[in-house]
Design an enzyme around this catalytic site. Structure first.
Site, PDB file in Angstrom:
ATOM      1  CG  HIS A 138      80.915  46.291  86.746  1.00 43.76           C
ATOM      2  ND1 HIS A 138      79.674  46.194  86.282  1.00 43.76           N
ATOM      3  CD2 HIS A 138      81.886  44.941  86.835  1.00 43.76           C
ATOM      4  CE1 HIS A 138      79.775  44.886  86.004  1.00 43.76           C
ATOM      5  NE2 HIS A 138      80.926  44.412  86.200  1.00 43.76           N
ATOM      6  CG  ASP A 215      79.867  47.023  92.891  1.00 45.60           C
ATOM      7  OD1 ASP A 215      80.134  46.386  93.345  1.00 45.60           O
ATOM      8  OD2 ASP A 215      79.919  47.395  91.711  1.00 45.60           O
ATOM      9  CD  GLN A 218      86.609  43.548  91.653  1.00 45.22           C
ATOM     10  OE1 GLN A 218      87.743  42.575  92.040  1.00 45.22           O
ATOM     11  NE2 GLN A 218      85.678  42.318  90.727  1.00 45.22           N
ATOM     12  CE  LYS A 241      82.654  40.157  90.160  1.00 46.52           C
ATOM     13  NZ  LYS A 241      82.342  39.922  89.126  1.00 46.52           N
ATOM     14  CB  CYS A 379      81.613  45.148  83.006  1.00 47.62           C
ATOM     15  SG  CYS A 379      80.889  43.113  82.329  1.00 47.62           S
TER      16      CYS A 379
HETATM   17  N1  PLP Z   1      80.575  45.558  90.654  1.00 47.46           N
HETATM   18  C1  PLP Z   1      81.674  45.267  90.253  1.00 47.46           C
HETATM   19  C2  PLP Z   1      83.155  46.188  91.021  1.00 47.46           C
HETATM   20  C3  PLP Z   1      82.338  43.842  89.416  1.00 47.46           C
HETATM   21  O1  PLP Z   1      83.131  44.005  89.685  1.00 47.46           O
HETATM   22  C4  PLP Z   1      81.055  43.204  89.186  1.00 47.46           C
HETATM   23  C5  PLP Z   1      81.685  42.168  88.445  1.00 47.46           C
HETATM   24  O2  PLP Z   1      82.647  42.216  87.504  1.00 47.46           O
HETATM   25  C6  PLP Z   1      80.029  43.441  89.246  1.00 47.46           C
HETATM   26  C7  PLP Z   1      79.353  44.333  89.953  1.00 47.46           C
HETATM   27  C8  PLP Z   1      78.951  42.432  88.822  1.00 47.46           C
HETATM   28  O3  PLP Z   1      78.458  41.133  89.923  1.00 47.46           O
HETATM   29  P1  PLP Z   1      78.088  40.355  89.357  1.00 47.46           P
HETATM   30  O4  PLP Z   1      78.375  40.155  87.745  1.00 47.46           O
HETATM   31  O5  PLP Z   1      78.909  39.057  89.914  1.00 47.46           O
HETATM   32  O6  PLP Z   1      76.702  40.539  89.401  1.00 47.46           O
END
Ligand code: PLP
Length: 421
Positions: A138, A215, A218, A241, A379
């Site tokens: 992401h 990260d 998910q 999430k 993203c």
């Molecule tokens: N990393 C992953 C794998 C994501 O799916 C997301 C959000 O879609 C993020 C990071 C970013 O999360 P946030 O916008 O809650 O900071």
């Protein structure tokens, strides 16, 4: 009008009992209609809905306990502090961290990664060093490292991904080098649903003395996460999430690393004393929480993790996996529909394209049917580019989805095909 969740009649037998109807009824928003149709919510990978338990915990905090934390001698401030710090303990327990010193509240995954980049990264990286990520990331796990590289002269490298969306582990291994200072990878890809072999990734990196950031945005909603068993050094996730509020998340950081990291933001709460010349900093984890935090968000996050625990993560994972199998089978049977990302180890995310139809048109037509999916690059533009795509349509499942949602999606997609021929 509320949707009567049908029993999981078309799901494979032999899975652990999971009362999807009761779970669904705990999420009030799922009872509403959208565009005159009962809502089918298939966008949990972007943001999940909140159960009553979370809404009520936040309401209780706001109506009974709210004041600023950590500073007041009055009762409300102490109750608010207790609620906030209890939430930290809930996060610790959920991730199986050793200590609450290792849990920093942040706005979400994005802020957690920026914290590590700005604090740990600026202290430890210099020209010639490398950060190793993957093509699956992401943007939140790409851009902070690009900014860090621009500031330090380090470079960012990305391990390749196979045609089915799995990480090319041999490629990853070959890119780990004497120059690698940090590995930062997704636990689960938001764009494709691929579950990465994080334990093996950590083992390979640690064999070279390289710390690993995961990260977990998910992963935390869908499976049990044990940071000690994985042995990662940093783990980031977002509340919204995982059935919790927006604007709150947490960073797990191994205490031996966090205690040697400089603060990244200055202000109230992160100090012990201040004079005009200098300041002394607070203990862990407050040293990394400058300013008034999102107290009600933390309370909601704690309630969300408690809720998830009450369902049982193994049962949630089995339920979602059964939905993934059903949806994969049903969508694969649709003409000129292509699934993007077919890793053998996958979370309940289905990215797809339909020949001759732009993903945004798929999303728009489904919306008229009350079906919420996401369309675009999610993203994650580098992995889209690697697949030669600008966008996909993505249906993602949460604990509240059921077989009827899959059938409604299939019917909606047939309608899309009818419109576009
Ligand atoms: N990393 C992953 C794998 C994501 O799916 C997301 C959000 O879609 C993020 C990071 C970013 O999360 P946030 O916008 O809650 O900071």
């Amino acid at each position: 009008m509320s949707i009567q969740a049908s029993p999981a009649r078309s799901l494979p037998a032999g899975k652990p009992a999971f009362d999807a109807a009761t779970v669904r009824a705990a999420f009030p928003i799922l009872a509403r209609e959208v565009n005159g149709k009962p809502l089918v919510y298939l966008d949990s990978a972007a943001s999940s809905q909140r159960p009553l338990a979370v809404l009520r915990a936040v309401e209780h905090y706001e109506t009974r306990l709210h004041a600023n934390v950590h500073r007041g001698v009055h009762s409300l401030s102490q109750w608010a502090t207790e609620a906030y710090e209890n939430a930290r303990e809930t996060v610790r327990r959920h991730l199986h961290a050793r200590s609450t010193h290792e849990i920093v509240f942040v706005r979400g995954t994005t802020e957690a990664i920026n914290l590590v980049a700005n604090s740990w990264g600026r202290r430890h990286l210099r020209a010639g060093d490398e950060i190793l990520i993957t093509y699956l990331e992401h943007h939140a796990n790409i851009v902070p490292w690009q900014m860090l590289c621009a500031a330090t002269g380090a470079s960012l490298r990305a391990a390749p991904v196979k045609a089915n969306g799995e990480l090319d582990l041999a490629g990853f291994r070959s890119m780990l080098s004497a120059h690698t200072r940090l590995v930062a990878v997704a636990h689960i890809s938001n764009a494709l649903g691929t579950i990465l072999p994080v334990q093996e990734i950590v083992r390979l990196a640690h064999a070279r003395g390289v710390p690993v950031l995961l990260d977990g945005a998910q992963a935390v909603p869908h499976q049990a996460v044990d940071v000690q068993a994985i042995d990662c050094d940093f783990y980031a996730f977002s509340g919204h999430k995982v059935y919790g509020p927006t604007g709150i998340g947490a960073l797990y950081a191994r205490e031996s690393l966090l205690s040697a990291m400089p603060p990244w933001q200055g202000g109230g709460d992160m100090i012990l004393s201040v004079n005009i010349k200098e300041s002394t900093y607070n203990a862990l984890p407050w040293r990394f929480e400058a300013g008034t935090p999102n107290i009600s968000g933390a309370v909601g996050l704690g309630a969300a993790l408690d809720y998830l625990d009450s369902l049982g993560l193994a049962a949630v994972a089995a339920h979602e996996h059964a939905l993934l199998e059903l949806a994969t089978e049903r969508l694969s049977a649709l003409p000129r529909l292509k699934l993007i990302g077919t890793a053998s180890d996958k979370a309940a995310v289905l990215s797809f394209t339909m020949e001759g139809v732009h993903p945004h048109d798929i999303g728009t037509i489904l919306d008229t049917e009350g079906i919420a999916i996401r369309t675009g690059h999610h993203c994650a533009m580098p992995i889209m580019e690697a697949f030669g795509l600008a966008a996909t349509a993505r249906a993602s499942f949460g604990c509240y989805n059921n077989a009827e949602d899959v059938e409604r999606l299939v019917e909606g997609l047939k309608k899309v095909r009818k419109v576009f021929g």
